[in-house]
Design a protein around this motif. Sequence first.
Motif, mmCIF file in Angstrom:
data_model
loop_
_atom_site.group_PDB
_atom_site.id
_atom_site.type_symbol
_atom_site.label_atom_id
_atom_site.label_comp_id
_atom_site.label_asym_id
_atom_site.label_seq_id
_atom_site.Cartn_x
_atom_site.Cartn_y
_atom_site.Cartn_z
ATOM 1 N N UNK A 310 38.101 -10.799 17.028
ATOM 2 C CA UNK A 310 39.280 -10.639 17.859
ATOM 3 C C UNK A 310 40.113 -9.373 16.633
ATOM 4 N N UNK A 311 39.863 -8.335 17.187
ATOM 5 C CA UNK A 311 39.758 -7.214 16.260
ATOM 6 C C UNK A 311 41.251 -7.208 15.459
ATOM 7 N N UNK A 312 42.369 -7.092 16.142
ATOM 8 C CA UNK A 312 43.651 -6.746 15.679
ATOM 9 C C UNK A 312 43.785 -7.861 14.561
ATOM 10 N N UNK A 313 43.931 -9.161 15.087
ATOM 11 C CA UNK A 313 43.981 -10.379 14.403
ATOM 12 C C UNK A 313 43.276 -10.344 13.229
ATOM 13 N N UNK A 314 41.981 -9.895 13.175
ATOM 14 C CA UNK A 314 40.987 -9.964 12.181
ATOM 15 C C UNK A 314 41.448 -8.934 11.146
ATOM 16 N N UNK A 315 41.982 -7.722 11.531
ATOM 17 C CA UNK A 315 42.381 -6.707 10.754
ATOM 18 C C UNK A 315 43.611 -7.112 9.786
ATOM 19 N N UNK A 316 44.570 -7.804 10.648
ATOM 20 C CA UNK A 316 45.744 -8.325 10.083
ATOM 21 C C UNK A 316 45.316 -9.333 8.831
ATOM 22 N N UNK A 358 22.398 -6.718 12.533
ATOM 23 C CA UNK A 358 23.517 -7.587 12.913
ATOM 24 C C UNK A 358 24.174 -8.120 11.707
ATOM 25 N N UNK A 359 24.369 -7.410 10.586
ATOM 26 C CA UNK A 359 24.656 -7.786 9.361
ATOM 27 C C UNK A 359 26.229 -8.296 9.586
ATOM 28 N N UNK A 360 26.952 -7.418 10.383
ATOM 29 C CA UNK A 360 28.314 -7.503 10.468
ATOM 30 C C UNK A 360 28.817 -8.108 11.797
ATOM 31 N N UNK A 361 27.782 -8.784 12.510
ATOM 32 C CA UNK A 361 28.186 -9.590 13.888
ATOM 33 C C UNK A 361 28.645 -10.794 13.293
ATOM 34 N N UNK A 362 29.923 -11.042 14.104
ATOM 35 C CA UNK A 362 30.745 -12.265 14.138
ATOM 36 C C UNK A 362 30.421 -13.206 15.104
ATOM 37 N N UNK A 363 31.020 -12.903 16.286
ATOM 38 C CA UNK A 363 30.757 -13.763 17.511
ATOM 39 C C UNK A 363 30.937 -15.468 17.135
ATOM 40 N N UNK A 364 29.986 -16.107 17.125
ATOM 41 C CA UNK A 364 30.101 -17.748 16.812
ATOM 42 C C UNK A 364 30.735 -17.810 15.323
ATOM 43 N N UNK A 365 30.333 -16.959 14.416
ATOM 44 C CA UNK A 365 30.848 -17.311 13.055
ATOM 45 C C UNK A 365 32.047 -17.045 12.920
ATOM 46 N N UNK A 366 32.983 -16.123 13.764
ATOM 47 C CA UNK A 366 34.219 -15.535 13.574
ATOM 48 C C UNK A 366 35.270 -16.713 12.997
ATOM 49 N N UNK A 367 35.211 -17.854 13.543
ATOM 50 C CA UNK A 367 36.299 -18.929 13.098
ATOM 51 C C UNK A 367 35.932 -19.249 11.756
ATOM 52 N N UNK A 387 39.813 -17.822 18.832
ATOM 53 C CA UNK A 387 38.336 -17.730 18.894
ATOM 54 C C UNK A 387 37.855 -18.538 20.097
ATOM 55 N N UNK A 388 38.596 -19.595 20.290
ATOM 56 C CA UNK A 388 38.019 -20.314 21.597
ATOM 57 C C UNK A 388 38.261 -19.241 22.706
ATOM 58 N N UNK A 389 39.458 -18.630 22.954
ATOM 59 C CA UNK A 389 39.841 -17.656 23.854
ATOM 60 C C UNK A 389 38.474 -16.702 24.071
ATOM 61 N N UNK A 390 38.295 -16.085 22.738
ATOM 62 C CA UNK A 390 37.334 -14.874 22.637
ATOM 63 C C UNK A 390 36.044 -15.406 23.440
#
Length: 431
Positions: A310-316, A358-367, A387-390
């Motif tokens: 969730x890009x903008x949230x993660x930036x924050x 895929x070193x910076x791929x989050x997907x399932x790891x994002x939470x 994360x659930x909505x994503x």
Amino acid sequence: MRVCVVGAGAAGLCAARHLLVEPCVTHVDVLEQTSQLGGTWVYTETTGYDDFGLPIHTSMYKSLRTNLPKEVMGFPDFPVPESEKSYLPAKDMLAFLQSYAEKHGVTEHIKFKHHVQLIKPKQGATAELWDVTYKNLITGVTETKEYDYIFVCNGHYNTPFIPDIPGLKQFQGDVMHSHDYRVPDIFEGKKVLVVGGGPSGMDIALEITSVTEKVILSHHVKEVGSVFPSNLTQKPDVEKLDGNTAYFKDGTQEEVDVVFLCTGYQYNFPFLHESCNIVVEDNCVEPLYKHVVNVQHPTMCFIGVPYYVCAFSMFDLQVRYYVRSMNGTFKLPTPNEMMRHWEEEKIDRASRGFTRRQAHMMGPDQGEYYISLSVESGTDPLPPVITAVHNHSSQKFLDNIAGYRNDVYKIIDDENFIYSQLQEKYYASLA
Ligand code: FAD
């Protein structure tokens, strides 16, 4: 502390928003090479180079609507305003970023048409300082200014990744990358081979079926359940091109007029001097602690490197995390410890089947990633429901690409159990 922020896209704006209210920060410059804020979300018909000879930054195409609902597209302290639809056109996201910058007084700190050419650690300085060399594109004057901290926010959807397909260089028809795609008309009556099944590949393949004779969508995404129009055929990876013929992994072949590469982008930091000690190889930017901190020069950070987030949230969150290290709320580990952490993370990812690319791929790891940033720095966590909505929206995309944007979301945060489970897991891993 004097801070230089490179880029006035969503990440740079978010960095400035937090830095401007931080007592330890005395000066913030946001250096932006174009004449507008918003980065990716600025649409222009122009492709190739701008009036100053710089490559066009944005990859935005005319019809784009977000691939995530607006309910998870905002900043935690500045949500996207209520409206009927969840999936918004790019121009609404641009207007949103403009109002975010205005509200937080960021706009007056942006030096537009300032192109950052070189960033290097200042030689001979006792404490770590940075020399930033930038060109005022209007006057043509190049200047070097000293800063204490660098926020690298230059985006990573602008330098096309061109795959090594045998015969591509000799292909007799047109070859283009989605970076240069704006409107479907250019493909009228053509047989187009679309290479790549990411969000852009799928979206654009579907869009151009309205004008093309035929679209062959070549990809290796397993779970695509969507039904496509009858003039679109899905194929596995393309193995080689010979003349105007494309050969696929399943032994089939197709005559095509255009090879349209929707093969993604490469991280690119052309302004970082080698003494910044950041290397990009096979789309892995390293060494970065928590995908944010330059391990060998911790007064430089990178905002926005991870993807499938969730890009903008993660930036924050990344900005709040890093600013808390600047103001002493928490102490970053030593460079040796950060390096060890990064090496361990790479090993862990490899053991779970992630490739180096895929070193910076989050997907399932994002939470879990979000939690680790908030726990380490003591900053507010992101609501786990995003994360659930994503994940939900990403699945809907695969199931029904033509219709999933009709969904309307309402955020009800009933996912706290996921958050506490993950938090426990994180604490357990620390122990
Ligand atoms: P950018 O928006 O790329 O901004 C970087 C800024 O840095 C630019 O303004 C650029 O001009 C400036 N800059 C670069 N180099 C220099 C330099 N040397 N000197 C000075 N300035 C410089 N994300 C979503 O969450 N949802 C979506 O639906 C979505 N759709 C997308 C669709 C497309 C076609 C693309 C390409 C991306 C999409 N994204 C989406 C991802 C999107 O890019 C991010 O959400 C986010 O906007 C990236 O912000 P950023 O600030 O990191 O980078």
